[in-house]
Scaffold this active site. Structure first.
Site, PDB file in Angstrom:
ATOM      1  N   CYS A  83      44.828  43.964  37.014  1.00 59.70           N
ATOM      2  CA  CYS A  83      46.026  43.474  37.715  1.00 59.70           C
ATOM      3  C   CYS A  83      46.634  42.202  37.127  1.00 59.70           C
ATOM      4  O   CYS A  83      47.779  42.194  36.712  1.00 59.70           O
ATOM      5  CB  CYS A  83      45.699  43.208  39.181  1.00 59.70           C
ATOM      6  SG  CYS A  83      45.004  44.617  40.039  1.00 59.70           S
ATOM      7  N   HIS A 139      49.437  37.610  42.591  1.00 63.04           N
ATOM      8  CA  HIS A 139      48.180  37.643  41.820  1.00 63.04           C
ATOM      9  C   HIS A 139      48.263  36.919  40.468  1.00 63.04           C
ATOM     10  O   HIS A 139      47.635  37.325  39.485  1.00 63.04           O
ATOM     11  CB  HIS A 139      47.703  39.091  41.615  1.00 63.04           C
ATOM     12  CG  HIS A 139      46.213  39.180  41.491  1.00 63.04           C
ATOM     13  ND1 HIS A 139      45.541  40.323  41.117  1.00 63.04           N
ATOM     14  CD2 HIS A 139      45.248  38.233  41.672  1.00 63.04           C
ATOM     15  CE1 HIS A 139      44.246  40.087  41.079  1.00 63.04           C
ATOM     16  NE2 HIS A 139      44.043  38.831  41.412  1.00 63.04           N
TER      17      HIS A 139
END
Ligand SMILES: *[C@@H]1O[C@H](CO)[C@@H](O)[C@H](O)[C@H]1NC(C)=O
Ligand SMILES: *[C@@H]1O[C@H](CO)[C@@H](O)[C@H](O)[C@H]1NC(C)=O
Ligand SMILES: *[C@@H]1O[C@H](CO)[C@@H](O)[C@H](O)[C@H]1NC(C)=O
Ligand SMILES: *[C@@H]1O[C@H](CO)[C@@H](O)[C@H](O)[C@H]1NC(C)=O
Ligand SMILES: *[C@@H]1O[C@H](CO)[C@@H](O)[C@H](O)[C@H]1NC(C)=O
Ligand SMILES: *[C@@H]1O[C@H](CO)[C@@H](O)[C@H](O)[C@H]1NC(C)=O
Length: 495
Positions: A83, A139
């Site tokens: 990610c 993130h």
């Protein structure tokens, strides 16, 4: 008489001139704006290569299937293996190994963030006149406000800073993580994030003042772990799947598909679709240990096998794309979206000091693309890397676990195969492996021995990437980050 007439004439003339000027400048503005498409970037989280209906008939994605068919499936679109590296590459246009993002994902208590030393995609689009909104998962670090979305080019943010939180409680580890701009938003508690993010995207589109072009980065939580979905989706769409985890994944995918339907319906209702460019992509391959499918590709999320890096992706823009209902086979890397969207926005065909190249013109025409090579990753901590050149892929070191070909239960009969996992670790990996992905997209045959010339050339090329590596930010955990210091919330302000 004469002066009055003159005055009247002058008055009329200036009115005319004013009118002309106004018309003229409004035309110019309109021309500039109509040539700037609205851009919707939909990033799914952990969606596997075969977790979409156009590759797996058990996956209920009628909306995505229809958009992929009416647009172009990007059949060679590559992302990073996890990610944070992928999102860093998307926002910055730079290979993760150039910014220290090659090894780790950002943990909630890491002093680790996207570097502030360059303009990133939303900042560039904002400068080009776009309204810029972000919905979903960031993130990319949040230890200081200046690393968070609304300080990095997004005029609004609705979502969470971390990863893998509960879809309903929005708690990650022991902290709450859900914001509306920079405010903690407790009204999200109890609501499934796919609904929340869809509803906010709809509101942004409905409230959007069309005198400006729109950029919406819609980074869904779906379909990352934990495996959670309202029962309705299971009953409605997934009754033919027996395996429990796989059934839930199917429901999560169905909810995602419905979210995209609601968003695109809104774009149509507002009459915006004719000048909108939509990109749909996963951020990395599916995690096979969490009920994802990349079949028939090898490996999983976290690996630099094809299964970890070749994304389920398409573009959809019925009135902009010249070629539709087709599979686009040119190489695309996730770093390419930044310069591609800058060119779409009228900002020129390249962005300085990044690794991405613009794919805009070739995507519109469906013609051959500018990219013939890319670096999958280069990780000095695991001592592994991989390079693509045309049809060849050179792998150095160990590409990672899980390794092998994973068949989800519902697919076993259909593809007449079962999981074939390879249980060997780092020490057992050959130092180099070479694959011809045109003939062998599943990476089953290492052809290094018979292609020494290709190997030597590619090894030299791979080595030429090494000097610009920025050491991986393997960071310490910081106690000051703890939610107990911030009323139970994950919050900036500790670096
Ligand atoms: C899509 O819209 C329908 C109708 O309003 C709604 O019932 C559904 O929950 C929405 N789906 C998502 C994922 O938000
Ligand atoms: C949209 O923006 C333009 C230019 O700033 C402004 O003149 C117009 O009033 C706005 N429209 C609405 C509905 O807010
Ligand atoms: C897309 O192309 C296929 C053949 O490749 C054809 O069967 C199908 O009808 C086409 N679909 C649309 C929507 O044009
Ligand atoms: C995509 O690539 C795969 C193999 O890499 C190939 O088998 C397939 O025919 C290509 N096209 C489509 C539409 O899937
Ligand atoms: C399924 O695979 C097995 C083993 O590879 C093979 O013997 C069999 O003929 C295959 N069956 C079908 C229907 O393809
Ligand atoms: C890294 O791996 C390569 C082979 O892939 C090997 O030649 C090299 O010695 C390794 N480097 C280190 C520091 O272990």
């Amino acid at each position: 008489m004469v002066p009055i007439m003159t005055r009247a004439a002058v008055y009329t003339l200036s009115l005319l001139l004013l009118l002309l000027c106004t018309l003229h400048s409004r035309d110019v503005v309109n021309a500039a704006h109509s040539s700037q498409p609205n851009i919707i970037f939909i990033l799914a989280d952990d969606l596997g290569w075969s977790d979409v209906g156009w590759r797996n008939p058990f996956m209920p994605t009628p909306t995505l299937d229809k958009m992929a068919t009416e647009g172009m499936i990007l059949n060679q679109s590559y992302v990073q293996q996890t990610c944070s590296p992928s999102r860093a590459a998307l926002m910055s246009g730079r290979y993760p190994y150039h910014i220290g993002f090659q090894h780790e994902t950002v943990s909630a208590n890491h002093v680790f963030h996207l570097p502030n030393d360059q303009l990133i995609m939303p900042e560039a689009l904002k400068k080009l006149g776009y309204a810029t909104h972000m919905v979903g998962k960031w993130h990319l670090g949040f230890c200081n406000w200046r690393y968070t979305p609304t300080y990095r080019g997004f005029q609004s943010f609705y979502g969470y800073y971390n990863a893998a939180e509960d879809y309903y409680t929005h708690i990650q580890k022991h902290g709450y993580d859900f914001r509306d701009d920079d405010q903690v938003d407790k009204s999200a508690v109890g609501h499934y994030s796919t609904n929340l993010f869809t509803d906010r995207a709809i509101r942004i589109i409905n409230d959007h003042n069309t005198s400006q072009p729109l950029f919406l980065y819609l980074a869904y939580q779906a379909v990352h772990e934990p495996l959670q979905v309202p029962q309705w989706y299971l009953d409605q769409h997934c009754s033919s799947i027996v395996d429990n985890d796989r059934k839930i994944k199917c429901g999560m995918v169905a909810a995602l598909d419905e979210g995209v339907k609601n968003v695109t319906d809104t774009l149509k209702q507002r009459g915006l679709m004719d000048n909108t460019f939509i990109i749909f992509s996963s951020d990395n391959g599916g995690p096979v240990r969490a009920a994802a499918s990349n079949y028939p590709l090898r490996g999983s999320k976290i690996t630099i096998w094809e299964g970890g890096t070749r994304a389920a992706a398409f573009v959809y823009a019925p009135s902009l794309l010249q070629k539709t209902n087709s599979s686009y086979e040119e190489l695309i890397h996730i770093t390419d979206w930044y310069p591609t969207l800058v060119e779409a926005a009228g900002g020129g065909s390249s962005v300085a000091n990044i690794d991405g190249v613009s794919q805009w013109k070739n995507l519109l025409s469906g013609g051959s693309g500018p990219r013939h090579e890319f670096l999958y990753n280069m990780d000095e901590v695991t001592n592994s890397s991989a390079l693509r050149q045309g049809r060849f892929k050179l792998v150095q070191g160990y590409p990672g676990n899980p390794n092998g070909w994973f068949v989800t239960p519902e697919l076993e009969k259909l593809v007449n195969a079962t999981t074939d996992e390879i249980h060997n670790g780092r020490g057992h990996s050959p130092p180099y492996q070479l694959f011809n992905l045109n003939r062998d997209p599943e990476e089953r045959n290492d052809i290094l021995d018979s292609h020494q010339d290709v190997f030597q050339q590619m090894k030299a090329r791979l080595d030429s990437y090494r000097p610009s590596l920025l050491p991986s930010k393997t960071t310490d955990r910081v106690h000051a980050a703890d939610p107990s210091n911030f009323n139970g919330n994950w919050s900036p302000g500790w670096c």
